[in-house]
Design a protein around this motif. Structure first.
Motif, PDB file in Angstrom:
ATOM      1  N   MET A 101      74.548  28.947 -57.964  1.00 34.09           N
ATOM      2  CA  MET A 101      74.550  28.785 -56.509  1.00 34.09           C
ATOM      3  C   MET A 101      74.101  30.072 -55.809  1.00 34.09           C
ATOM      4  SD  MET A 101      78.120  26.692 -56.073  1.00 34.09           S
ATOM      5  CE  MET A 101      78.130  26.762 -54.289  1.00 34.09           C
ATOM      6  N   HIS A 102      74.525  31.205 -56.336  1.00 37.37           N
ATOM      7  CA  HIS A 102      74.198  32.494 -55.724  1.00 37.37           C
ATOM      8  C   HIS A 102      72.753  32.921 -55.976  1.00 37.37           C
ATOM      9  CE1 HIS A 102      78.695  33.860 -55.635  1.00 37.37           C
ATOM     10  NE2 HIS A 102      78.406  32.942 -54.720  1.00 37.37           N
ATOM     11  N   ARG A 103      72.078  32.236 -56.887  1.00 36.63           N
ATOM     12  CA  ARG A 103      70.683  32.575 -57.198  1.00 36.63           C
ATOM     13  C   ARG A 103      69.718  31.440 -56.848  1.00 36.63           C
ATOM     14  NH1 ARG A 103      70.031  36.787 -61.383  1.00 36.63           N
ATOM     15  NH2 ARG A 103      71.971  37.946 -61.485  1.00 36.63           N
ATOM     16  N   ASP A 104      70.190  30.510 -56.062  1.00 38.89           N
ATOM     17  CA  ASP A 104      69.373  29.355 -55.682  1.00 38.89           C
ATOM     18  C   ASP A 104      68.375  29.755 -54.591  1.00 38.89           C
ATOM     19  OD1 ASP A 104      68.319  26.970 -54.764  1.00 38.89           O
ATOM     20  OD2 ASP A 104      70.250  25.921 -54.707  1.00 38.89           O
ATOM     21  N   PRO A 105      67.068  29.686 -54.883  1.00 36.71           N
ATOM     22  CA  PRO A 105      66.066  30.115 -53.898  1.00 36.71           C
ATOM     23  C   PRO A 105      65.991  29.218 -52.666  1.00 36.71           C
ATOM     24  CG  PRO A 105      65.010  29.154 -55.831  1.00 36.71           C
ATOM     25  CD  PRO A 105      66.465  29.258 -56.154  1.00 36.71           C
ATOM     26  N   THR A 106      66.565  28.012 -52.745  1.00 38.75           N
ATOM     27  CA  THR A 106      66.575  27.154 -51.549  1.00 38.75           C
ATOM     28  C   THR A 106      67.719  27.534 -50.607  1.00 38.75           C
ATOM     29  OG1 THR A 106      67.990  25.447 -52.541  1.00 38.75           O
ATOM     30  CG2 THR A 106      65.611  25.229 -52.882  1.00 38.75           C
ATOM     31  N   VAL A 107      68.614  28.383 -51.089  1.00 38.53           N
ATOM     32  CA  VAL A 107      69.777  28.780 -50.294  1.00 38.53           C
ATOM     33  C   VAL A 107      69.702  30.250 -49.881  1.00 38.53           C
ATOM     34  CG1 VAL A 107      72.299  29.002 -50.340  1.00 38.53           C
ATOM     35  CG2 VAL A 107      71.213  27.039 -51.414  1.00 38.53           C
ATOM     36  N   TRP A 108      69.203  31.093 -50.794  1.00 35.44           N
ATOM     37  CA  TRP A 108      69.152  32.540 -50.553  1.00 35.44           C
ATOM     38  C   TRP A 108      67.709  33.019 -50.520  1.00 35.44           C
ATOM     39  CZ3 TRP A 108      73.687  35.122 -49.641  1.00 35.44           C
ATOM     40  CH2 TRP A 108      74.864  34.476 -50.015  1.00 35.44           C
ATOM     41  N   ASP A 109      67.415  33.920 -49.623  1.00 35.76           N
ATOM     42  CA  ASP A 109      66.108  34.552 -49.554  1.00 35.76           C
ATOM     43  C   ASP A 109      65.987  35.588 -50.671  1.00 35.76           C
ATOM     44  OD1 ASP A 109      63.598  35.428 -48.473  1.00 35.76           O
ATOM     45  OD2 ASP A 109      64.669  37.155 -47.641  1.00 35.76           O
ATOM     46  N   ASP A 110      64.916  35.485 -51.482  1.00 39.07           N
ATOM     47  CA  ASP A 110      64.676  36.440 -52.576  1.00 39.07           C
ATOM     48  C   ASP A 110      65.958  36.631 -53.402  1.00 39.07           C
ATOM     49  OD1 ASP A 110      63.291  38.202 -54.153  1.00 39.07           O
ATOM     50  OD2 ASP A 110      63.299  39.844 -52.697  1.00 39.07           O
ATOM     51  N   PRO A 111      66.464  35.563 -54.029  1.00 44.23           N
ATOM     52  CA  PRO A 111      67.820  35.556 -54.581  1.00 44.23           C
ATOM     53  C   PRO A 111      68.096  36.497 -55.743  1.00 44.23           C
ATOM     54  CG  PRO A 111      66.648  33.591 -55.267  1.00 44.23           C
ATOM     55  CD  PRO A 111      65.766  34.293 -54.273  1.00 44.23           C
ATOM     56  N   GLY A 122      74.553  38.554 -41.586  1.00 47.22           N
ATOM     57  CA  GLY A 122      75.307  37.309 -41.466  1.00 47.22           C
ATOM     58  C   GLY A 122      74.857  36.211 -42.412  1.00 47.22           C
ATOM     59  N   GLU A 123      74.190  36.568 -43.521  1.00 47.60           N
ATOM     60  CA  GLU A 123      73.720  35.553 -44.472  1.00 47.60           C
ATOM     61  C   GLU A 123      74.821  35.126 -45.434  1.00 47.60           C
ATOM     62  OE1 GLU A 123      70.176  34.887 -47.736  1.00 47.60           O
ATOM     63  OE2 GLU A 123      69.967  36.538 -46.339  1.00 47.60           O
ATOM     64  N   ASN A 124      76.030  35.639 -45.229  1.00 48.74           N
ATOM     65  CA  ASN A 124      77.105  35.387 -46.190  1.00 48.74           C
ATOM     66  C   ASN A 124      77.962  34.193 -45.798  1.00 48.74           C
ATOM     67  OD1 ASN A 124      78.070  36.760 -43.961  1.00 48.74           O
ATOM     68  ND2 ASN A 124      79.700  37.769 -45.076  1.00 48.74           N
ATOM     69  N   GLY A 125      77.326  33.092 -45.432  1.00 50.24           N
ATOM     70  CA  GLY A 125      78.075  31.896 -45.046  1.00 50.24           C
ATOM     71  C   GLY A 125      79.029  31.461 -46.146  1.00 50.24           C
ATOM     72  N   ALA A 126      80.243  31.050 -45.750  1.00 46.18           N
ATOM     73  CA  ALA A 126      81.267  30.688 -46.732  1.00 46.18           C
ATOM     74  C   ALA A 126      80.834  29.531 -47.617  1.00 46.18           C
ATOM     75  CB  ALA A 126      82.558  30.340 -46.005  1.00 46.18           C
ATOM     76  N   HIS A 127      79.917  28.698 -47.131  1.00 46.63           N
ATOM     77  CA  HIS A 127      79.497  27.529 -47.909  1.00 46.63           C
ATOM     78  C   HIS A 127      78.584  27.897 -49.072  1.00 46.63           C
ATOM     79  CE1 HIS A 127      76.258  28.285 -45.063  1.00 46.63           C
ATOM     80  NE2 HIS A 127      75.459  27.606 -45.853  1.00 46.63           N
ATOM     81  N   LYS A 128      78.040  29.119 -49.080  1.00 42.65           N
ATOM     82  CA  LYS A 128      77.130  29.464 -50.177  1.00 42.65           C
ATOM     83  C   LYS A 128      77.534  30.727 -50.935  1.00 42.65           C
ATOM     84  CE  LYS A 128      73.816  31.663 -47.021  1.00 42.65           C
ATOM     85  NZ  LYS A 128      72.414  31.696 -46.614  1.00 42.65           N
ATOM     86  N   PHE A 129      78.469  31.510 -50.414  1.00 39.06           N
ATOM     87  CA  PHE A 129      78.951  32.719 -51.099  1.00 39.06           C
ATOM     88  C   PHE A 129      80.361  32.437 -51.587  1.00 39.06           C
ATOM     89  CE2 PHE A 129      80.942  37.037 -50.816  1.00 39.06           C
ATOM     90  CZ  PHE A 129      80.260  37.582 -51.891  1.00 39.06           C
ATOM     91  N   VAL A 130      80.486  32.117 -52.883  1.00 39.27           N
ATOM     92  CA  VAL A 130      81.769  31.621 -53.399  1.00 39.27           C
ATOM     93  C   VAL A 130      82.207  32.335 -54.685  1.00 39.27           C
ATOM     94  CG1 VAL A 130      81.590  29.349 -52.329  1.00 39.27           C
ATOM     95  CG2 VAL A 130      80.536  29.723 -54.556  1.00 39.27           C
TER      96      VAL A 130
END
Length: 203
Positions: A101-111, A122-130
């Motif tokens: 999830m933390h390396r998903d390029p559809t969720v994170w820029d340049d993962p 502010g890219e640390n939304g709780a829904h994707k940083f777990v």
């Protein structure tokens, strides 16, 4: 719980220092923040940590790239449900792959790039940083882990100069284990910072 927290915290600090010696500009920026806020007349302390925003970004980015428990803690579905089009029967063992999830390029820029600045924007939304899970079942030691890792890392940055042992980057290969250790233990050179020798001698 303390044993689990000790292992995962130690692993996270090793990953963080490995990343910092591979990215000396990030290390310099973290040291500048510490010197600016804490100074060089005393050792960084726990009340300082919430005000060291760049240090927190480094810890978060380390946990994003190398979560201490990449598959989190196993859970069991309490009811029949459908998730993403898949039927999940009651009693199914569930493993959440935080690493993926933390390396998903559809969720994170340049993962796959180490970029602490992403957490300043502010890219640390709780829904994707777990890294500790989420909701009622999240790791009960998350607060303590964040404090311990941040304080230890801050003290290491404040008190010592860190360098790689050679021109080659530190190997960032992942080892085998529940807490994802490094494949090769970190080897780095450190020496006390001249400005901090007096403070260290008083400890």
């Amino acid at each position: 719980m303390l044993l689990a927290g000790t292992d995962t915290s130690a692993v996270t600090i090793e990953w963080a220092v490995s990343l910092l010696v591979n990215h000396p500009k990030v290390l310099e920026k973290a040291r500048a923040e510490l010197d600016s806020y804490v100074g060089q007349d005393r050792l960084v302390d726990e009340p300082d940590i919430p005000k060291l925003h760049y240090l927190q970004s480094i810890v978060n980015e380390t946990l994003r790239l190398f979560p201490a428990a990449p598959l989190l803690v196993p859970h069991q579905s309490s009811d029949n449900s459908t998730v993403g089009g898949f039927d999940v029967p009651r009693g199914t063992l569930l493993l959440v792959n935080a690493w993926a999830m933390h390396r998903d390029p559809t969720v994170w820029d340049d993962p796959t790039t180490f970029k602490p600045e992403r957490f300043e924007g502010g890219e640390n939304g709780a829904h994707k940083f777990v890294p500790f899970g989420m909701g009622r079942r999240r790791c009960p030691g998350a607060g303590l882990a964040n404090r311990m890792v941040s304080l230890a890392l801050a003290a290491m940055i404040q008190c010592f100069e860190w360098e790689r042992v050679s021109e080659e980057l530190v190997d960032m290969s992942e080892g085998v284990g529940l807490t994802m250790p490094k494949a090769l233990p970190l080897e780095a050179m450190c020496r006390p910072r001249e400005q901090m020798i007096r403070v260290l001698s008083e400890l």
